[in-house]
Design a protein around this motif. Structure first.
Motif, mmCIF file in Angstrom:
data_model
loop_
_atom_site.group_PDB
_atom_site.id
_atom_site.type_symbol
_atom_site.label_atom_id
_atom_site.label_comp_id
_atom_site.label_asym_id
_atom_site.label_seq_id
_atom_site.Cartn_x
_atom_site.Cartn_y
_atom_site.Cartn_z
ATOM 1 N N THR A 105 50.195 0.800 41.085
ATOM 2 C CA THR A 105 49.034 0.727 40.194
ATOM 3 C C THR A 105 48.574 2.133 39.833
ATOM 4 N N SER A 165 48.641 4.116 36.099
ATOM 5 C CA SER A 165 47.297 4.111 35.527
ATOM 6 C C SER A 165 47.108 5.281 34.572
ATOM 7 N N TYR A 171 46.726 -7.132 32.896
ATOM 8 C CA TYR A 171 45.325 -7.441 33.173
ATOM 9 C C TYR A 171 45.241 -8.831 33.782
ATOM 10 N N HIS A 200 39.121 -0.414 29.853
ATOM 11 C CA HIS A 200 40.284 -1.131 30.349
ATOM 12 C C HIS A 200 41.441 -0.183 30.609
ATOM 13 N N ASP A 201 42.130 -0.392 31.698
ATOM 14 C CA ASP A 201 43.334 0.397 31.960
ATOM 15 C C ASP A 201 44.479 -0.596 32.083
ATOM 16 N N ARG A 245 47.673 -0.235 31.962
ATOM 17 C CA ARG A 245 48.900 0.216 32.641
ATOM 18 C C ARG A 245 50.176 -0.284 31.932
ATOM 19 N N LYS A 302 38.996 2.553 43.756
ATOM 20 C CA LYS A 302 39.239 2.391 42.317
ATOM 21 C C LYS A 302 40.617 1.756 42.080
ATOM 22 N N LYS A 312 40.586 -1.865 43.114
ATOM 23 C CA LYS A 312 39.887 -2.711 42.151
ATOM 24 C C LYS A 312 40.802 -3.036 40.977
ATOM 25 N N LEU A 313 41.494 -2.009 40.490
ATOM 26 C CA LEU A 313 42.432 -2.196 39.378
ATOM 27 C C LEU A 313 43.530 -3.196 39.760
ATOM 28 N N ARG A 315 43.165 -5.540 41.930
ATOM 29 C CA ARG A 315 42.507 -6.752 42.422
ATOM 30 C C ARG A 315 42.902 -7.034 43.872
#
Lengths: 489, 478, 96
Positions: free
Chosen positions: A362, A366, B84, B269-270, B272, C9, C12-13, C15
């Motif tokens: 992630t 990012s 997302y 929003h990210d 990715r 962070k 959270k991204l 989840r």
């Protein structure tokens, strides 16, 4: 009669001579599994009635042995394959109780050619690990030494065959997850070229690296399983549309007998002395057969670990987003918002190492980090591919030990992720380059633990790999089996 | 109010559903209205181990759109994952295109009220899969994945539009082109053609864009212009009142005729994005692209040119008759049966469209079919009925969907062309108007019209006017 | 070392709800791996933006033929909750 240590070839020959029937063989394997699995924790699910009914159906077709290349062969399937009617947990609590609504293409092809599934076997959670200690259903033990790991992530697949609880098994290999456990359990393990076998129906870890492959006692058996399950699949857009050679036919009369092996000495620094010794002696065998050894340069393989641990976790972070408790799998009981439903289901259902890799990926994808991490890693990946392309202008195979050490003790490497990751330094570059890699047993260390010899082939060069490994196997002689595989209980 | 000191800057994002038999990446039927979760499979429900395989027809339709919208097509493009979490997004990512879409830099020419044309730029078109549908009920959220994985093209315009009217015309042109080329059925009610608008305002003469507001899911042509117009005014008033425009997402409330805040500028929003590793790069061979070009269906402008040439129509008439694919088809069908282009154009545009407009119906729901209208026109041309009677007959056809011939028969509206029948009527009219006859005989020949009119009245308008005129004159002069 | 906020962070991204212990654990572990990964900066690479891993003879296209999936029940049976043949999420206080 004891079937546990027989090869596919031996079983088929027995069926042809009507010495025994598939149901007798299956019943014997089921009995051994129920006797021995408690010690190993290799099997996560057996369905004796289902297995026996499959086998009995074959009893009625004894005349068709020659038409079904895997007639009555007991197979264990890693629990990250989907097989309709069976569970598929991928070693994770998040998929605990998940029943496959469809069947993986590779498994479907084995079944249609007579293979009998004896059970689903344990693995590191989502195939992430090198010791099988990351399974939500407990670690698997090595049949050669029960206080040691069988390797991972396909530890259940290697332990099952090494203990005589399946004739062959299927695993997946994303960074060494077939070859390393095969090495640690004294088996032949093959990771085919990327695109050779359909990935449809295997729980994705890292899509650009995952491949399906067999564990077996012999090279011939490996060739037989591959020729049955390989080939283009309309359900996998990354599977190659090219003809699959009749590998076992080719073994009868290999086109080439003297091979040139490429060795990169700088890459091999730091392996255990026993492993180095066994590796060198395997090379001597090849020389005796008229082979040559050339020194090659693989300057970028030292970056394989970093490259792998950016690409695989990045893809995994996306591939594993679907385990959010909405459509299937584990759902938390304590969510008050939809955000909490995802986060808690995932937080509670996913294990420690998998969470680490998800977060790593992630982060690497990012905003602001993509170019420096994911893109850069892919560019280095290209460099590693080029290293191999160059090497193959000088040699037929690149060879190395499969793993820098033999089976280690449970708990020995669980504190430091990097220590564990280093178990795969010889196997990772092969996945990054999309090449076929085969591990063949080449000796025992001072603790009587097996050592594996890795042969890396050209893209889609499985034929030559099998030819050379088969030749080596014949000169090496029969490899010992774990004591546990001998006799019952 | 100082609206005229400002100009709006408007860009539209249109999601057009592609007319395929199956979904984008799996073999499930691409079908609206099935019962929940029946058009689903392991791929579109995001089961472990399921993989996408590209629907070639969807690619073809996308390429058609690129050609129709004058875009530059990239023979190599890349599918990417947009990551997302949402309940109706079962994989946790949407397969889309990001850095390398399959086409960029196109344009559409639109007609403005002033009669001028304006070229609206298209930034890019990319492929993506649709999400499922979430229904929020009091007891929970219900997720139906029938729509998940349905193939879409997202068409992103340049911020080239300055008025709500321009935006409306752009959207109509796009809608018409996609329907002409059989790319998208354009059904807005079923969500097959959806539009989001990015709107900002700035003082006329300035270059810098104002803060933009996104207007989501405007799902009918009727609302597009209203919604944009409202939003532009709202922003101008706000600025004039010294307020700052806040970057936010708003939606159109068609009951209250206002735009309302959906969400404030979200925690950025990210997504990715990264290349979809389950698919190779998307490669279009030049021979395949050539084949699609050769097999392109006719586009509105081409149809319009053809109509003008074949039926001698004005620019205006041709543009009205090709404003939708259905109307153009209807018109062509009328002509093919009536064999009278000019009359067919007049009847379709003046009578039929007028009536349809009055009752708020589209051409595909016309109570008068194209063959029925053609029959009516043929009856005028053959002299069976007069143009005037035809209008009465048409009213009846529109109200009842009956054929012209049965209405004419039932109501006895056939034109009287039998001289003997007319002579009886004329004799009667002359006999009952002796004084007018005397005046006529005395030289007041203007009274011919009076006698014709009286005779026509007697026949309830059914007399063949030319014959009647001729016979009246003959009788008066004899 | 990655800060606590950075770890939160990322979590959270992704989840992922983390326990207190896990936050500290991942601070260390992520830092350890990320430090190691820095060695990639030593490699000179071409600036290609897309690296293909799929064999050239892969076939990514299929014909547009609708074939309904036969085992819908198998899909719905795995759902944690179902209502009207839809996947059901419990009533929740807020939408995201």
């Amino acid at each position: 009669m004891e079937f546990g240590t027989l090869s596919i070839q031996q079983l088929l020959s027995g069926y042809q001579k009507k010495e025994f029937k598939p149901s007798e063989v299956a019943a014997s394997f089921l009995k051994n599994i129920s006797d021995k699995n408690e010690k190993l924790n290799a099997f996560l699910q057996v369905r004796p009635d289902e297995t026996l009914s499959q086998a009995r159906a074959l009893d009625e077709k004894m005349s068709q042995v020659e038409m079904l290349p895997l007639f009555g062969i007991p197979v264990a399937i890693k629990d990250n394959f989907l097989v309709q009617g069976w569970q598929a947990t991928a070693g994770s609590k998040v998929l605990s109780g998940y029943l496959s609504p469809y069947t993986a293409t590779s498994v479907e092809r084995l079944q249609s050619m007579g293979a009998v599934i004896v059970g689903k076997v344990n693995c590191d959670e989502f195939a992430m690990g090198s010791s099988n200690e990351n399974s939500a259903f407990g670690p698997v033990r090595n049949p050669w030494a029960l206080d040691r790991v069988p390797g991972g992530s396909s530890g259940g697949s290697s332990a099952a065959v090494a203990a005589g609880l399946a004739t062959v098994s299927l695993g997946t290999d994303t960074g060494g997850s077939i070859r390393q456990p095969a090495s640690l359990c004294g088996l032949v393990g093959l990771k085919p070229s990327y695109g050779r076998v359909s990935r449809y129906g295997i729980v994705s870890y890292a899509s650009s690296l995952d491949q399906v492959g067999p564990f077996s006692r012999t090279v011939w058996d490996s060739a037989r399983v591959l020729e049955v399950m390989a080939g283009h699949d309309g359900m996998d857009a990354t599977s190659a549309k090219r003809a699959v050679p009749r590998f076992t036919e080719e073994l009868k009369a290999p086109a080439k007998k003297a091979f040139t092996l490429g060795v990169s000495r700088s890459w091999l620094e730091g392996v255990d002395p026993d492993v180095a010794k066994a590796f060198d002696s395997a090379i001597e065998f090849f020389k005796k057969m008229g082979g040559k050894v050339v020194e090659i340069d693989l300057p970028h393989t030292k970056y394989a670990l970093s490259t792998y641990y950016l690409i695989a976790p990045s893809e995994a972070s996306s591939n594993l987003a679907r385990y959010d408790g909405v459509h299937y799998g584990y759902r938390t009981q304590s969510a008050k918002t939809s955000e909490e439903l995802y986060s808690k289901s995932r937080g509670e259902g996913i294990g420690r190492e998998v969470k680490l890799r998800i977060m790593l990926g992630t982060y690497a994808l990012s905003a602001g980090y993509y170019d420096a991490f994911y893109l850069k890693a892919n560019q280095v990946r290209r460099k590693i591919q080029e290293d191999f392309e160059k090497a193959f202008t000088q040699c037929d195979f690149v060879v190395s030990p499969t793993s820098p050490s033999t089976a280690f003790k449970l708990g020995e490497k669980t504190d430091d992720p990097l220590k564990m990751y280093l178990s795969d330094i010889f196997t990772l570059p092969v996945n990054l380059a999309g090449l076929p890699g085969l591990s063949v047993p080449c000796g025992l260390d001072s603790n009587n633990l097996p050592i594996g010899f890795q042969m890396i082939g050209k893209p889609f060069g499985e034929s030559e790999l099998f030819a050379a490994a088969h030749q080596y196997e014949q000169i090496r002689g029969e490899f010992p089996v774990a004591d546990m595989a001998k006799g019952r209980g | 109010m100082s609206l005229e000191k400002y100009e709006a800057v408007i860009g539209l994002e249109v999601h057009a559903q592609l007319m395929t038999a199956s979904k984008m990446f799996c073999r499930c039927p691409n079908q609206y209205g099935s019962s929940p979760n029946t058009n689903v499979c392991p791929v579109c429900t995001g089961q472990p181990g399921a993989l996408p395989v590209i629907n070639k027809k969807a690619m073809e339709l996308g390429v058609r759109a690129a050609i129709a919208l004058n875009c530059e097509i990239h023979p190599e493009s890349v599918f990417a994952r947009k990551n997302y979490f949402y309940p109706d997004l079962p994989k946790g990512y949407q397969i889309s295109q990001y850095e390398k879409p399959f086409c960029t830099q196109g344009y559409v020419v639109v007609q403005l009220k002033t009669g001028e044309e304006k070229r609206i730029g298209i930034t890019r078109i990319h492929f993506e899969e649709d999400a499922g549908k979430s229904n929020h009920e009091a007891y929970g959220t219900l997720v139906n994945l029938n729509r998940a994985g349905v193939p879409l093209c997202e068409i992103v315009s340049e911020p080239d539009m300055r008025t709500a009217h321009e935006a409306g015309q752009y959207l109509r042109a796009l809608h018409s082109i996609l329907r002409y080329a059989d790319i998208c059925d354009g059904n807005m009610e079923e969500g097959n053609f959806r539009c989001d608008a990015n709107i900002s305002v700035r003082p006329i003469g300035t270059e810098k864009f104002g803060t933009k507001v996104e207007l989501k899911n405007i799902n009918s042509f009727k609302f597009v212009e209203k919604a944009i117009e409202y939003e532009v005014q709202r922003q101008v008033f706000a600025i004039e009142n010294g307020e700052k425009i806040i970057q936010q997402t708003r939606s159109w409330n068609s009951a209250k005729n206002v735009t309302e805040v959906m969400r404030e500028k979200e925690q950025a929003h990210d997504y990715r994005y990264f290349p979809e590793p389950d698919l190779p790069k998307l490669v279009f061979s030049s021979s395949w692209l050539d084949k699609i070009k050769k097999e392109m269906p006719e586009l509105p402008q081409q149809t319009s040119a053809r109509f003008k040439a074949a039926f001698d129509l004005s620019d205006y008439d041709a543009s009205v008759l090709t404003s939708s694919k259905e109307l153009a088809k209807y018109f062509e069908s009328v002509v093919s049966h009536s064999k009278n282009g000019k009359a067919s154009a007049n009847w379709v545009m003046n009578e039929l469209l007028g009536r349809l407009n009055a009752v708020g119906k589209e051409i595909d729901l016309s109570p008068v079919s194209s063959t029925q209208l053609a029959e009516l026109i043929a009856k005028i041309d053959s002299g069976e009925i007069s143009g005037k009677i035809a209008k009465t007959v048409f009213e009846e056809m529109f109200a009842t969907s009956k054929d012209a011939s049965s209405i004419i028969k039932d109501k006895g509206l056939v034109q009287i062309s039998d001289p003997a029948a007319l002579e009886n009527v004329i004799r009667k009219v002359i006999e009952s108007n002796p004084s007018q006859l005397a005046e006529y005989k005395a030289g007041k020949v203007k009274l011919l019209g009076f006698f014709v009119g009286q005779a026509m009245k007697e026949t309830k308008g059914q007399a063949n006017p030319a014959l009647l005129n001729e016979l009246v004159k003959k009788f008066l002069d004899s | 070392m990655l800060s606590r906020e950075e770890v939160l962070k990322i979590a959270k991204l992704a989840r992922l709800t983390l326990t207190e212990d896990e936050i500290g654990f991942y601070q260390k572990q992520l830092t350890r791996v990320l430090d190691h990964i820095q060695d990639l900066n030593q490699v000179l690479t071409n600036k290609e933006a897309f690296v293909q891993h799929v064999p050239v003879d892969a076939e990514p296209f299929r014909e547009d033929v609708a074939v309904p999936f036969a085992n819908h029940d198998g899909l719905m049976k795995n759902a944690p909750a179902v209502e009207n043949n839809c996947f059901l999420l419990p009533a929740i206080m807020e939408q995201n």
